[in-house]
Design a protein around this motif. Structure first.
Motif, short mmCIF file in Angstrom:
data_model
loop_
_atom_site.label_atom_id
_atom_site.label_comp_id
_atom_site.label_asym_id
_atom_site.label_seq_id
_atom_site.Cartn_x
_atom_site.Cartn_y
_atom_site.Cartn_z
N GLY A 8 -8.16 2.06 19.78
CA GLY A 8 -8.19 3.28 19.00
C GLY A 8 -7.39 3.27 17.73
N GLY A 9 -6.65 2.20 17.50
CA GLY A 9 -5.88 2.13 16.26
C GLY A 9 -6.79 1.94 15.07
N GLY A 10 -6.20 2.06 13.88
CA GLY A 10 -6.97 1.88 12.67
C GLY A 10 -6.25 2.41 11.47
N LEU A 11 -6.99 2.55 10.39
CA LEU A 11 -6.46 3.06 9.13
C LEU A 11 -6.89 4.50 8.96
CD1 LEU A 11 -5.14 2.64 6.33
CD2 LEU A 11 -7.37 1.79 5.53
N VAL A 12 -5.94 5.36 8.65
CA VAL A 12 -6.23 6.77 8.47
C VAL A 12 -5.37 7.31 7.33
CG1 VAL A 12 -4.50 7.51 10.16
CG2 VAL A 12 -6.48 8.98 9.70
N GLN A 13 -5.87 8.32 6.65
CA GLN A 13 -5.10 8.94 5.59
C GLN A 13 -4.06 9.90 6.17
OE1 GLN A 13 -7.95 10.77 2.91
NE2 GLN A 13 -7.89 8.98 1.57
N ALA A 14 -3.01 10.11 5.43
CA ALA A 14 -1.99 11.07 5.84
C ALA A 14 -2.63 12.42 6.11
CB ALA A 14 -0.92 11.19 4.77
N GLY A 15 -2.18 13.03 7.20
CA GLY A 15 -2.75 14.31 7.62
C GLY A 15 -3.90 14.16 8.60
N GLY A 16 -4.37 12.96 8.77
CA GLY A 16 -5.49 12.70 9.68
C GLY A 16 -5.06 12.55 11.12
N SER A 17 -6.04 12.22 11.95
CA SER A 17 -5.81 12.11 13.39
C SER A 17 -6.38 10.81 13.94
CB SER A 17 -6.47 13.29 14.12
OG SER A 17 -5.95 14.52 13.68
N LEU A 18 -5.79 10.37 15.02
CA LEU A 18 -6.29 9.23 15.77
C LEU A 18 -6.03 9.49 17.25
CD1 LEU A 18 -5.12 6.02 13.85
CD2 LEU A 18 -7.48 6.78 14.17
N ARG A 19 -6.85 8.88 18.09
CA ARG A 19 -6.59 8.91 19.52
C ARG A 19 -6.50 7.49 20.03
NH1 ARG A 19 -10.46 10.54 24.54
NH2 ARG A 19 -11.17 8.43 24.09
N PRO A 88 2.72 8.64 6.80
CA PRO A 88 2.87 7.20 6.55
C PRO A 88 3.94 6.56 7.43
CG PRO A 88 2.60 8.37 4.49
CD PRO A 88 2.71 9.42 5.56
N GLU A 89 4.98 7.32 7.77
CA GLU A 89 6.04 6.76 8.63
C GLU A 89 5.61 6.56 10.07
OE1 GLU A 89 6.23 9.40 6.57
OE2 GLU A 89 7.49 11.00 7.44
N ASP A 90 4.42 7.00 10.43
CA ASP A 90 3.88 6.72 11.75
C ASP A 90 3.22 5.34 11.81
OD1 ASP A 90 2.81 10.13 11.85
OD2 ASP A 90 4.53 9.27 12.92
N THR A 91 3.12 4.68 10.67
CA THR A 91 2.54 3.34 10.64
C THR A 91 3.34 2.39 11.51
OG1 THR A 91 1.59 3.63 8.44
CG2 THR A 91 2.04 1.37 9.16
N ALA A 92 2.66 1.75 12.44
CA ALA A 92 3.34 0.87 13.39
C ALA A 92 2.29 0.24 14.32
CB ALA A 92 4.35 1.64 14.23
N VAL A 93 2.74 -0.72 15.08
CA VAL A 93 1.96 -1.20 16.21
C VAL A 93 2.36 -0.35 17.41
CG1 VAL A 93 1.42 -3.12 17.73
CG2 VAL A 93 1.82 -3.54 15.29
N TYR A 94 1.38 0.22 18.09
CA TYR A 94 1.63 1.11 19.21
C TYR A 94 1.34 0.36 20.52
CZ TYR A 94 2.28 5.11 16.20
OH TYR A 94 2.78 5.99 15.27
N TYR A 95 2.30 0.46 21.44
CA TYR A 95 2.21 -0.24 22.71
C TYR A 95 2.18 0.75 23.86
CZ TYR A 95 3.80 -4.30 20.03
OH TYR A 95 3.91 -5.32 19.12
N CYS A 96 1.39 0.43 24.84
CA CYS A 96 1.34 1.16 26.09
C CYS A 96 2.19 0.41 27.11
CB CYS A 96 -0.12 1.24 26.56
SG CYS A 96 -0.38 1.96 28.18
N ALA A 97 2.85 1.15 28.00
CA ALA A 97 3.70 0.52 29.01
C ALA A 97 3.68 1.33 30.30
CB ALA A 97 5.12 0.39 28.48
#
Length: 124
Positions: A8-19, A88-97
């Motif tokens: 579900g990751g990807g590129l999104v503009q500020a203010g947008g949403s991702l799941r 923009p500060e949410d930019t990162a690799v997101y890990y599930c654990a």
């Protein structure tokens, strides 16, 4: 063999949403505390959100409170992270654990299993 696979990751503009989704195999999410962490470039991996095995308790890092929501789909054995009002500060690799323990959900060392991560990039 336990596997956690994020998507579900990807590129999104500020203010947008991702799941983001984390599909688990080899374990039942409803029997674990499930967490999401993120690692920005050049920084340490940090806690984002967690959901208790009962599903009755959720926890968030302060900077994502009110914007991110963690949820679990027991039928699909997945854990989701709904991210709104992305910055923009949410930019990162997101890990599930996943962890069997309940306390110290914010600590990486508490978790037994990790996914490979999914990249989230928020453009300004």
């Amino acid at each position: 063999q336990v596997q956690l696979v994020e998507s579900g990751g990807g590129l999104v503009q500020a203010g947008g949403s991702l799941r983001l989704s984390c599909a688990a195999s080899g374990l039942t999410c409803s029997r674990y505390t499930m967490g999401w962490f993120r690692q920005a470039p050049g920084k340490e991996r940090v806690f984002v959100a967690a959901i208790s095995w009962s599903g009755g308790n959720t926890f968030y890092e302060d900077s994502v409170k009110g914007r991110f929501t963690i949820s679990r789909d027991d039928a699909k054995n997945t854990v989701n992270l709904h991210m709104n009002s992305l910055k923009p500060e949410d930019t990162a690799v997101y890990y599930c654990a996943a962890t069997k323990s309940y306390g110290r959900y914010w600590l990486q060392g508490s978790y037994d299993y990790w996914g490979q991560g999914t990249q989230v990039t928020v453009s300004s």
